[in-house]
Design a protein around this motif. Structure first.
Motif, PDB file in Angstrom:
ATOM      1  N   GLN A  59       6.731   6.861   8.048  1.00  0.00           N
ATOM      2  CA  GLN A  59       6.020   7.298   9.090  1.00  0.00           C
ATOM      3  C   GLN A  59       5.116   8.259   9.108  1.00  0.00           C
ATOM      4  N   PRO A  60       5.466   9.497   8.569  1.00  0.00           N
ATOM      5  CA  PRO A  60       4.664  10.586   8.510  1.00  0.00           C
ATOM      6  C   PRO A  60       3.372  10.309   7.551  1.00  0.00           C
ATOM      7  N   ASP A  63       1.169   8.041   9.565  1.00  0.00           N
ATOM      8  CA  ASP A  63       0.577   9.089  10.729  1.00  0.00           C
ATOM      9  C   ASP A  63      -0.768   9.726  10.086  1.00  0.00           C
ATOM     10  N   TYR A  64      -0.536  10.415   8.837  1.00  0.00           N
ATOM     11  CA  TYR A  64      -1.402  10.917   8.190  1.00  0.00           C
ATOM     12  C   TYR A  64      -2.722  10.266   7.731  1.00  0.00           C
ATOM     13  N   ALA A  66      -3.568   7.470   9.566  1.00  0.00           N
ATOM     14  CA  ALA A  66      -4.492   6.883  10.487  1.00  0.00           C
ATOM     15  C   ALA A  66      -5.184   8.228  10.985  1.00  0.00           C
ATOM     16  N   LEU A  67      -4.702   9.569  10.922  1.00  0.00           N
ATOM     17  CA  LEU A  67      -5.265  10.588  11.138  1.00  0.00           C
ATOM     18  C   LEU A  67      -6.724  11.044  10.624  1.00  0.00           C
ATOM     19  N   PHE A  87      -5.575   0.139   9.687  1.00  0.00           N
ATOM     20  CA  PHE A  87      -5.949   0.932  10.551  1.00  0.00           C
ATOM     21  C   PHE A  87      -7.223   0.737  11.073  1.00  0.00           C
ATOM     22  N   LYS A 349       2.461  13.587   0.700  1.00  0.00           N
ATOM     23  CA  LYS A 349       3.249  12.641   1.434  1.00  0.00           C
ATOM     24  C   LYS A 349       3.768  11.624   0.672  1.00  0.00           C
TER      25      LYS A 349
END
Length: 355
Positions: A59-60, A63-64, A66-67, A87, A349
């Protein structure tokens, strides 16, 4: 015969178990490489759990991505999809541009044309497309070989991306100066002339259709940019992970592949034939004559080679991990270079998945 074989297996089993201090040695069978079928949307998968990776790191990473304005992300291990995520409204059927990551397609096609004896990369460019393709003095123009275009050391001025003759100005003798430049696109003209076909037709026949890619070349100014689905980009990455082989067919000669994915000239250790190379002692960046120490992406594997494009289009190939990683999308940050800090954080990551 079957009964005898079963009896022998039973004897071996009970003999090995009769002494608790002697345990049978497990036989480790290496997983075979998988190639998705041509013309099919089916693609084998392998789960994070099966690999023994860290599920909490997934998930991290997402999230990265997507960000950082990503549109798609794929990880392959041994050709099987481990992660595939989309995304910001993008999906598996949507095409996106490769930008300069597509330079590696041109490198590959040049190698295919050479193995078909249509050209020799050590020959001068003007042998195939005629003289006057630059504004350099003829003697200097004739120093420029196809290999110089592959290696980014043509000696032509890199202050503009234009590739019309008036913009291709002599700066140094070919081979003496490394500079990232769109002049590589002249190799597409070389291949077209040498094959007596259009670039698109030769590319589709010799590469795209053989590995089941979709996509097409779109003219963008003086440059030709490839657009495809993310899975098509992954198919190309898988071909390169396997040293130019797709199933039982050697699409591109392995010797050329080896040259393409190793240092091509002495100035920029981190550059092959339009491929970026990680893990070298130094590197140069586009639009700079400075030399930087160390690996381009410190968090990436030393044997990783990469197709890198504007706005963070990425193909990472890691032979030691039998891994291909694809990222497509808009620029991760406000600046839009092919190389940025995004690569290093992304690999931090990704590494968390299995370290």
């Amino acid at each position: 015969m079957k009964a005898i074989l079963i009896a022998l297996l039973n004897i071996l089993f009970f003999t090995s178990c009769s002494n608790e201090s002697v345990l049978p040695t497990p036989i480790l069978v290496e997983e075979t490489m998988y190639y998705p079928t041509i013309g099919s949307s089916v693609w084998d998968t392998k789960s994070i759990q099966t690999l023994g990776w860290n599920q909490s790191a997934v998930q991290p990473l997402l999230d990265y991505l997507a960000l950082k304005n990503s549109k798609s992300f794929i990880i392959l291990i041994n050709g099987r999809i481990v992660m595939e995520n989309y995304f910001n409204g993008h999906d598996a059927t949507a095409n996106w541009y490769w930008a300069s990551a597509g330079k590696t397609l041109t490198s590959t096609m040049t190698g295919i044309a050479q193995q078909e004896n249509l050209l020799n990369i050590n020959n001068k460019v003007s042998q195939y497309i005629g003289t006057g393709w630059t504004s350099a003095p003829l003697a200097k123009e004739n120093l420029i070989t196809c290999k110089n275009l592959l290696s980014m050391n043509s000696g032509l001025d890199d202050s503009t991306d234009a590739v019309d003759p008036a913009s291709l100005i002599y700066t140094a003798d070919a081979g003496t100066r490394w500079a990232y430049h769109n002049v590589f696109v002249k190799l597409q003209d070389v291949v077209a002339q040498a094959s007596s076909q259009t670039w698109d037709n030769y590319f589709n026949t010799k590469l795209r259709d053989k590995i089941g890619m979709n996509g097409s070349w779109i003219q963008s100014g003086d440059n030709s940019v490839y657009r495809s689905t993310t899975r098509s980009m992954a198919r190309f990455g898988l071909l390169m992970l396997n040293k130019g082989k797709w199933n039982s067919e050697q699409i591109i000669n392995e010797n050329y592949f080896t040259e393409a994915t190793n240092t091509s000239q002495p100035i920029n250790q981190a550059y092959g034939y339009l491929w970026w190379l990680n893990g070298k002692s130094s590197y140069h960046l586009p639009q700079s004559q400075l030399q930087f120490s160390g690996s381009i992406i410190p968090n990436g594997a030393n044997d990783m080679f990469m197709a890198l494009g504007k706005n963070d289009q990425k193909i990472y190939v890691i032979p030691s991990k039998k891994m291909v990683v694809i990222r497509m999308g808009d620029a991760a940050d406000a600046v839009n270079p092919a190389l940025s800090d995004f690569d290093n954080v992304l690999w931090q990551k990704i590494n968390a998945l299995y370290q």
